[in-house]
Motif scaffolding. Sequence first.
Motif, PDB file in Angstrom:
ATOM      1  N   ILE A   1       0.875  -1.172   0.000  1.00  0.00           N
ATOM      2  CA  ILE A   1       0.000   0.000   0.000  1.00  0.00           C
ATOM      3  C   ILE A   1       0.910   1.219   0.000  1.00  0.00           C
ATOM      4  O   ILE A   1       1.763   1.360   0.878  1.00  0.00           O
ATOM      5  CB  ILE A   1      -0.921   0.027   1.227  1.00  0.00           C
ATOM      6  N   GLU A   2       0.760   2.078  -0.988  1.00  0.00           N
ATOM      7  CA  GLU A   2       1.662   3.213  -1.149  1.00  0.00           C
ATOM      8  C   GLU A   2       1.719   4.051   0.122  1.00  0.00           C
ATOM      9  O   GLU A   2       0.698   4.429   0.695  1.00  0.00           O
ATOM     10  CB  GLU A   2       1.210   4.078  -2.331  1.00  0.00           C
ATOM     11  N   LYS A   3       2.948   4.309   0.577  1.00  0.00           N
ATOM     12  CA  LYS A   3       3.264   5.163   1.728  1.00  0.00           C
ATOM     13  C   LYS A   3       2.870   4.550   3.074  1.00  0.00           C
ATOM     14  O   LYS A   3       3.111   5.154   4.127  1.00  0.00           O
ATOM     15  CB  LYS A   3       2.614   6.546   1.602  1.00  0.00           C
ATOM     16  N   ALA A   4       2.229   3.395   3.088  1.00  0.00           N
ATOM     17  CA  ALA A   4       1.854   2.759   4.357  1.00  0.00           C
ATOM     18  C   ALA A   4       3.071   2.055   4.964  1.00  0.00           C
ATOM     19  O   ALA A   4       3.975   1.625   4.241  1.00  0.00           O
ATOM     20  CB  ALA A   4       0.732   1.757   4.137  1.00  0.00           C
ATOM     21  N   PRO A   5       3.129   1.919   6.297  1.00  0.00           N
ATOM     22  CA  PRO A   5       4.228   1.176   6.915  1.00  0.00           C
ATOM     23  C   PRO A   5       4.236  -0.276   6.448  1.00  0.00           C
ATOM     24  O   PRO A   5       3.195  -0.845   6.104  1.00  0.00           O
ATOM     25  CB  PRO A   5       3.915   1.266   8.420  1.00  0.00           C
ATOM     26  N   ILE A   6       5.408  -0.870   6.421  1.00  0.00           N
ATOM     27  CA  ILE A   6       5.523  -2.295   6.149  1.00  0.00           C
ATOM     28  C   ILE A   6       5.583  -3.029   7.486  1.00  0.00           C
ATOM     29  O   ILE A   6       6.021  -2.476   8.493  1.00  0.00           O
ATOM     30  CB  ILE A   6       6.748  -2.623   5.275  1.00  0.00           C
ATOM     31  N   GLU A   7       5.116  -4.261   7.482  1.00  0.00           N
ATOM     32  CA  GLU A   7       4.978  -5.030   8.726  1.00  0.00           C
ATOM     33  C   GLU A   7       5.802  -6.299   8.644  1.00  0.00           C
ATOM     34  O   GLU A   7       5.811  -6.985   7.621  1.00  0.00           O
ATOM     35  CB  GLU A   7       3.500  -5.372   8.938  1.00  0.00           C
ATOM     36  N   LEU A   8       6.482  -6.620   9.745  1.00  0.00           N
ATOM     37  CA  LEU A   8       7.268  -7.850   9.856  1.00  0.00           C
ATOM     38  C   LEU A   8       6.831  -8.601  11.102  1.00  0.00           C
ATOM     39  O   LEU A   8       6.414  -8.001  12.095  1.00  0.00           O
ATOM     40  CB  LEU A   8       8.764  -7.536   9.967  1.00  0.00           C
ATOM     41  N   HIS A   9       6.937  -9.938  11.070  1.00  0.00           N
ATOM     42  CA  HIS A   9       6.684 -10.778  12.237  1.00  0.00           C
ATOM     43  C   HIS A   9       8.005 -11.432  12.608  1.00  0.00           C
ATOM     44  O   HIS A   9       8.504 -12.293  11.879  1.00  0.00           O
ATOM     45  CB  HIS A   9       5.630 -11.845  11.928  1.00  0.00           C
ATOM     46  N   ILE A  10       8.561 -11.039  13.739  1.00  0.00           N
ATOM     47  CA  ILE A  10       9.911 -11.466  14.119  1.00  0.00           C
ATOM     48  C   ILE A  10       9.844 -12.400  15.313  1.00  0.00           C
ATOM     49  O   ILE A  10       9.329 -12.038  16.374  1.00  0.00           O
ATOM     50  CB  ILE A  10      10.790 -10.243  14.434  1.00  0.00           C
ATOM     51  N   ARG A  11      10.363 -13.612  15.124  1.00  0.00           N
ATOM     52  CA  ARG A  11      10.417 -14.584  16.224  1.00  0.00           C
ATOM     53  C   ARG A  11      11.753 -14.456  16.956  1.00  0.00           C
ATOM     54  O   ARG A  11      12.808 -14.316  16.335  1.00  0.00           O
ATOM     55  CB  ARG A  11      10.249 -16.006  15.694  1.00  0.00           C
ATOM     56  N   HIS A  12      11.707 -14.525  18.277  1.00  0.00           N
ATOM     57  CA  HIS A  12      12.911 -14.409  19.088  1.00  0.00           C
ATOM     58  C   HIS A  12      13.726 -15.695  19.024  1.00  0.00           C
ATOM     59  O   HIS A  12      13.262 -16.756  19.434  1.00  0.00           O
ATOM     60  CB  HIS A  12      12.542 -14.106  20.550  1.00  0.00           C
ATOM     61  N   MET A  13      14.922 -15.590  18.498  1.00  0.00           N
ATOM     62  CA  MET A  13      15.886 -16.691  18.514  1.00  0.00           C
ATOM     63  C   MET A  13      16.902 -16.337  19.596  1.00  0.00           C
ATOM     64  O   MET A  13      17.775 -15.486  19.381  1.00  0.00           O
ATOM     65  CB  MET A  13      16.565 -16.848  17.164  1.00  0.00           C
ATOM     66  N   LYS A  14      16.792 -16.925  20.775  1.00  0.00           N
ATOM     67  CA  LYS A  14      17.638 -16.535  21.899  1.00  0.00           C
ATOM     68  C   LYS A  14      19.116 -16.697  21.541  1.00  0.00           C
ATOM     69  O   LYS A  14      19.533 -17.725  21.025  1.00  0.00           O
ATOM     70  CB  LYS A  14      17.278 -17.357  23.138  1.00  0.00           C
ATOM     71  N   GLY A  15      19.864 -15.637  21.820  1.00  0.00           N
ATOM     72  CA  GLY A  15      21.268 -15.615  21.443  1.00  0.00           C
ATOM     73  C   GLY A  15      21.495 -15.025  20.073  1.00  0.00           C
ATOM     74  O   GLY A  15      22.644 -14.795  19.676  1.00  0.00           O
TER      75      GLY A  15
END
Length: 349
Positions: free
Chosen positions: A157-171
Motif C-alpha cells: 500500500i503506497e506510503k503505508a508502513p511495512i509489517e514484519l513478524h519477528i520470532r525471538h531466537m535466543k542468542g
Amino acid sequence: MAYKVTIESSNHTFEVNEGQTILDAALANDIILPYSCRAGACLSCKGKVVSGEYESGLGTTNLIPEEERAEGACLFCETKPRSDLTIQTQIVKLASAIQVKKLPVRVTEMEKKADDVMVVKLQTPSSDTFLYEAGQYIEFILKDGSRRAYSLATRPIEKAPIELHIRHMKGGLFTDHVFGTGNTAMKVKEILRIEGPLGSFFLRKESDKPIILLASGTGFAPIKAIVEEIIESGILRPVSLYWGGRRPADIYMMDLCKEWDDRLPHFTFIPVVSDALPEDNWQGRTGFVHQAVLDDIADLSAYQVYACGAPIVISSARKAYAQAGLPAEEFYADSFTSAADLVHQEQNK
C-alpha cells in the motif's frame, strides 16, 4: 572470464562471471528466477543444467537425490559455470517496475503477539517509493555487514508502513536486540537499513486453480500478505489456509484468520497444533500441519500450494505433495532459514 547461460524454455541469455553463481548473475541481469534463501538451504531455486560444465555445492549434494544430480539437477544459488551452459528453469518474470533498493527505515510500532513473536512496523522514506509483491521479503543490513531476512506481512500500500513478524531466537544478534530491555533494546523511532524486495514467493494471479496456503510459525507473515492481496484483488478462487504451531499460542493471529473464515465464502482456515499441553485445552486439529492438508485432500493434482515456514516443513510438504500429484511447478515456497542454520551449513562444507 565470463560464460553465457541460455534458458532453454525462453531462449533468454545472460553472462555469468568467473566465480559467480547462476542465480546471482540472473538477478544482476534483471532476470528473476525462483529463489528464496540464496544460501543452498532450500530447494526454491532448483533447476537443471542441460548442457555444459559446472560446479555445484553442498546444498545440491544434501538436498537433491543422486539420480537427479546425475541428470543435471542442482541449486542455482550455489552453482557456478565452468563453460557456457543451457539450463532448464522457470522465469518468474523480468524485473521492471519493482526494483531492489537499499533504504533507511524508521520503526513506528512494536507489538508482542506471543512471548516470542514481535510485530514490527517500519516506515520507508516519504521521498522514495517502495514497491513489492505480497509475499516477498527484505533483509536488514546490520552494522557489522551481516544480514537478517524477514518476510513482508502486508500487501503493498503506497506510503503505508511495512509489517514484519519477528520470532525471538535466543542468542541471536538481531532478535535479542528486538526483544531486549534497557539501552540495547530496539525502540520506536530507531533507524535501520534494509534491502529489498527479494524473493520469488508471491501469488500467481493468472491461474484459476484452488489455492492451499501452508504456514508454520511466523511463516504466516507472507501468507498474511498474500491473503490481503487475494481480498483486495477480488480473487474468488477457493483458498484453504493451514497454519501450524507447536502450541496454540504459536498461532498468534488466530482471531484475524477466523475473521477471514467468517467473512469470505471462498476461504477456509484450519489451525493445526502439534504439541498441545493439557492446560491449553486445545480442541482443534493436531499433528503435523503439512499432513493435515493430505488428510483433507488426497489428490493435489489440480491445486496450487504456497508454503512458508521452517525448512523441515517445506521439504516434507514438497516431497509428500509431489507424491499426492501436485505438479512441481505449482509448489511455491519460502523457507525460513535462520542465521544459525546458515552457520551450521557453512561449518559442514
